[in-house]
Write a protein that holds these residues in place. Structure first.
Motif, PDB file in Angstrom:
ATOM      1  N   UNK A 103       0.842  -1.196   0.000  1.00  0.00           N
ATOM      2  CA  UNK A 103       0.000   0.000   0.000  1.00  0.00           C
ATOM      3  C   UNK A 103       0.874   1.241   0.000  1.00  0.00           C
ATOM      4  N   UNK A 104       0.461   2.234  -0.752  1.00  0.00           N
ATOM      5  CA  UNK A 104       1.174   3.510  -0.786  1.00  0.00           C
ATOM      6  C   UNK A 104       0.465   4.505   0.141  1.00  0.00           C
ATOM      7  N   UNK A 105       1.207   5.020   1.110  1.00  0.00           N
ATOM      8  CA  UNK A 105       0.670   5.974   2.082  1.00  0.00           C
ATOM      9  C   UNK A 105       0.988   7.386   1.610  1.00  0.00           C
ATOM     10  N   UNK A 106      -0.025   8.261   1.624  1.00  0.00           N
ATOM     11  CA  UNK A 106       0.135   9.535   0.925  1.00  0.00           C
ATOM     12  C   UNK A 106      -0.565  10.685   1.615  1.00  0.00           C
ATOM     13  N   UNK A 107      -0.049  11.880   1.340  1.00  0.00           N
ATOM     14  CA  UNK A 107      -0.705  13.141   1.678  1.00  0.00           C
ATOM     15  C   UNK A 107      -0.480  14.066   0.493  1.00  0.00           C
ATOM     16  N   UNK A 108      -1.560  14.610  -0.053  1.00  0.00           N
ATOM     17  CA  UNK A 108      -1.473  15.365  -1.302  1.00  0.00           C
ATOM     18  C   UNK A 108      -0.973  16.795  -1.124  1.00  0.00           C
ATOM     19  N   UNK A 109      -1.006  17.326   0.096  1.00  0.00           N
ATOM     20  CA  UNK A 109      -0.516  18.689   0.292  1.00  0.00           C
ATOM     21  C   UNK A 109      -1.267  19.710  -0.550  1.00  0.00           C
ATOM     22  N   UNK A 110      -0.516  20.551  -1.268  1.00  0.00           N
ATOM     23  CA  UNK A 110      -1.147  21.635  -2.038  1.00  0.00           C
ATOM     24  C   UNK A 110      -1.892  21.129  -3.277  1.00  0.00           C
ATOM     25  N   UNK A 111      -1.717  19.849  -3.629  1.00  0.00           N
ATOM     26  CA  UNK A 111      -2.420  19.287  -4.775  1.00  0.00           C
ATOM     27  C   UNK A 111      -3.667  18.514  -4.346  1.00  0.00           C
ATOM     28  N   UNK A 112      -4.108  18.708  -3.113  1.00  0.00           N
ATOM     29  CA  UNK A 112      -5.333  18.080  -2.618  1.00  0.00           C
ATOM     30  C   UNK A 112      -6.555  18.877  -3.066  1.00  0.00           C
ATOM     31  N   UNK A 113      -7.732  18.365  -2.692  1.00  0.00           N
ATOM     32  CA  UNK A 113      -9.000  19.067  -2.915  1.00  0.00           C
ATOM     33  C   UNK A 113      -9.259  19.345  -4.397  1.00  0.00           C
ATOM     34  N   UNK A 114      -9.087  18.296  -5.217  1.00  0.00           N
ATOM     35  CA  UNK A 114      -9.352  18.416  -6.652  1.00  0.00           C
ATOM     36  C   UNK A 114     -10.430  17.427  -7.067  1.00  0.00           C
ATOM     37  N   UNK A 115     -10.968  17.619  -8.257  1.00  0.00           N
ATOM     38  CA  UNK A 115     -12.006  16.738  -8.764  1.00  0.00           C
ATOM     39  C   UNK A 115     -11.436  15.506  -9.440  1.00  0.00           C
ATOM     40  N   UNK A 116     -12.317  14.534  -9.714  1.00  0.00           N
ATOM     41  CA  UNK A 116     -11.907  13.364 -10.481  1.00  0.00           C
ATOM     42  C   UNK A 116     -11.408  13.791 -11.862  1.00  0.00           C
ATOM     43  N   UNK A 117     -10.413  13.099 -12.415  1.00  0.00           N
ATOM     44  CA  UNK A 117      -9.899  13.484 -13.736  1.00  0.00           C
ATOM     45  C   UNK A 117     -10.965  13.508 -14.817  1.00  0.00           C
ATOM     46  N   UNK A 118     -11.902  12.547 -14.784  1.00  0.00           N
ATOM     47  CA  UNK A 118     -12.882  12.476 -15.861  1.00  0.00           C
ATOM     48  C   UNK A 118     -14.030  13.478 -15.700  1.00  0.00           C
ATOM     49  N   UNK A 119     -13.983  14.250 -14.608  1.00  0.00           N
ATOM     50  CA  UNK A 119     -14.938  15.354 -14.479  1.00  0.00           C
ATOM     51  C   UNK A 119     -14.238  16.696 -14.663  1.00  0.00           C
ATOM     52  N   UNK A 120     -13.011  16.631 -15.171  1.00  0.00           N
ATOM     53  CA  UNK A 120     -12.269  17.853 -15.436  1.00  0.00           C
ATOM     54  C   UNK A 120     -11.093  18.080 -14.512  1.00  0.00           C
ATOM     55  N   UNK A 121     -11.075  17.389 -13.363  1.00  0.00           N
ATOM     56  CA  UNK A 121      -9.984  17.585 -12.424  1.00  0.00           C
ATOM     57  C   UNK A 121      -9.937  19.019 -11.933  1.00  0.00           C
ATOM     58  N   UNK A 122      -8.769  19.474 -11.554  1.00  0.00           N
ATOM     59  CA  UNK A 122      -8.616  20.844 -11.094  1.00  0.00           C
ATOM     60  C   UNK A 122      -9.197  21.060  -9.716  1.00  0.00           C
ATOM     61  N   UNK A 123      -8.908  22.200  -9.129  1.00  0.00           N
ATOM     62  CA  UNK A 123      -9.347  22.479  -7.755  1.00  0.00           C
ATOM     63  C   UNK A 123     -10.862  22.497  -7.618  1.00  0.00           C
ATOM     64  N   UNK A 124     -11.340  21.956  -6.515  1.00  0.00           N
ATOM     65  CA  UNK A 124     -12.757  22.030  -6.196  1.00  0.00           C
ATOM     66  C   UNK A 124     -13.126  23.450  -5.783  1.00  0.00           C
ATOM     67  N   UNK A 125     -14.389  23.789  -5.940  1.00  0.00           N
ATOM     68  CA  UNK A 125     -14.896  25.068  -5.474  1.00  0.00           C
ATOM     69  C   UNK A 125     -15.603  24.919  -4.143  1.00  0.00           C
ATOM     70  N   UNK A 126     -15.969  26.045  -3.570  1.00  0.00           N
ATOM     71  CA  UNK A 126     -16.669  26.015  -2.285  1.00  0.00           C
ATOM     72  C   UNK A 126     -17.979  25.247  -2.384  1.00  0.00           C
ATOM     73  N   UNK A 127     -18.595  25.256  -3.571  1.00  0.00           N
ATOM     74  CA  UNK A 127     -19.873  24.569  -3.750  1.00  0.00           C
ATOM     75  C   UNK A 127     -19.721  23.102  -4.125  1.00  0.00           C
ATOM     76  N   UNK A 128     -18.474  22.634  -4.287  1.00  0.00           N
ATOM     77  CA  UNK A 128     -18.255  21.232  -4.651  1.00  0.00           C
ATOM     78  C   UNK A 128     -17.390  20.503  -3.627  1.00  0.00           C
ATOM     79  N   UNK A 129     -17.336  21.054  -2.407  1.00  0.00           N
ATOM     80  CA  UNK A 129     -16.697  20.331  -1.318  1.00  0.00           C
ATOM     81  C   UNK A 129     -15.236  20.620  -1.084  1.00  0.00           C
ATOM     82  N   UNK A 130     -14.757  21.769  -1.525  1.00  0.00           N
ATOM     83  CA  UNK A 130     -13.340  22.097  -1.348  1.00  0.00           C
ATOM     84  C   UNK A 130     -12.962  22.169   0.132  1.00  0.00           C
TER      85      UNK A 130
END
Length: 359
Positions: A103-130
């Motif tokens: 198992x790979x143990x991880x913390x995303x840091x500044x690249x956390x709080x993003x969307x699934x790749x197939x929904x466009x990825x990128x940072x989530x907004x306040x209305x999408x659970x950021x």
């Protein structure tokens, strides 16, 4: 006898062959509620298929040590007992097929709080659970990304503890290999590189300071991980920057330190910490970085990156460039790659009796 299908022993653990599955996020866990971060039927089927296909070691995708450490809300986690219980089912099946579960143990840091790749990825907004992202310095990953909160020393120590707790839970779930995710611009990699680490305290500035957090995580995991079971570290060997980035020379220097701190194998990838860089992608393009670490430090390595055919993989191991190969997209395309490669190279691999008609 194919060297690709010779066993590989690290500490007291013997992995049946050197065809291993690289960690690849599936972004398929429940997004919230009591089942957030819990592996489900998709994950079981996904990993089971590669075990049935003869893969020697499967490294389960980047698994967050805390909710805010997820890349996306759909990432797996190992911060609670519900997740552990669900992992046990997967681990038991992999083991039943002769595959070593890791198992790979991880913390995303500044690249956390993003969307699934197939929904466009990128940072989530306040209305999408950021949620608030964390980093060594208040420097965003790219344009359009939020400015992360600079971690205090107290917060850093808490995250080190989260990695140790996650390792304990992974052990409880039955995993035999733990890998620290220090690559691809996630939190640990952010500390390593001067591109993302602008701190002026004991965790920034000099090489020794920038590697401090990573070594503290390794030490904390090694304290709770059994002495007879291996610990891996995944590294991005270069940021692919002309200046002010992490380099191949840094990787070799760091690999020697990791070896001294109880890391048994370096999983060598590249990139991910700097946006918009040019990467010379081609067959086996990352193998030379792994080969250099192995030659100059003696630390075992696994090579990854556009390794697609059996003869190519055999040559990498036979030439001593790596101790094993990690396949990513090729195993998504062909879950039975190991079995097909064994047939091509004259190697032996586990075949379930239900599939003997395919041999």
């Amino acid at each position: 006898m194919s060297v690709l299908f010779e066993p590989c022993t690290l500490r007291s653990l013997t992995i049946p062959n050197r065809v291993w599955m690289a960690p690849m996020c599936q972004y398929s866990a429940e997004l919230s509620g009591p089942d957030a971060g819990v592996p489900n039927d998709w994950h079981f089927a996904h990993y089971a298929a590669r075990a049935v296909g003869g893969t020697g070691l499967i490294l389960v995708e980047a698994t967050a040590v805390s909710p805010e450490g997820r890349i996306s809300p759909a990432d797996l986690g190992v911060w609670n007992d519900t997740q552990v219980e669900a992992f046990r089912r997967i681990v038991a099946f992999l083991t039943s097929q002769g595959t070593v579960p890791g198992i790979q143990l991880a913390h995303a840091g500044r690249k956390a709080s993003t969307g699934r790749p197939w929904t466009g990825g990128g940072p989530l907004g306040a209305d999408t659970g950021a949620w608030r992202t964390l980093a060594p310095s208040a420097v965003p990953f790219d344009e359009g990304y939020p400015v992360p909160a600079e971690l205090s020393v107290e917060e850093l120590r808490a995250i080190v503890g989260q990695f140790a707790d996650a390792a304990r839970r992974a052990l409880d779930a039955g995993f035999r290999v733990a890998e620290v995710h220090g690559a691809h611009g996630y939190l640990i990699g952010q500390f390593l590189s001067p591109h993302s680490n602008r701190r002026t305290d004991a965790y920034g500035g000099s090489f020794e300071n920038r590697v401090r957090f990573a070594l503290e995580v390794v030490d904390a995991i090694r304290e709770v991980w059994p002495d007879d079971q291996p610990l891996f570290f995944r590294i991005s060997a270069t940021d692919w920057l002309d200046q002010n980035g992490w380099t191949a020379d840094d990787t070799v220097r760091f690999a020697a330190l990791l070896k001294d701190h109880g890391v048994d194998l370096l999983d060598v990838s590249t990139g991910g910490n700097a946006a918009g860089v040019s990467i010379p992608v081609g067959p086996g393009y990352q193998v030379p970085f792994a080969a250099r670490v192995r030659a100059e430090t003696g630390l075992p390595v696994a090579a990854v990156g556009l390794i697609t055919d059996p003869e190519q993989a055999e040559k990498i191991v036979a030439n001593g460039e790596a101790d094993a190969v990690l396949l990513g997209r090729e195993l998504l395309r062909n879950p039975s790659w190991a079995r097909h490669a064994a047939r091509t190279l004259g190697g032996d691999v586990h075949v379930p009796p239900q599939y003997h008609r395919s041999v």
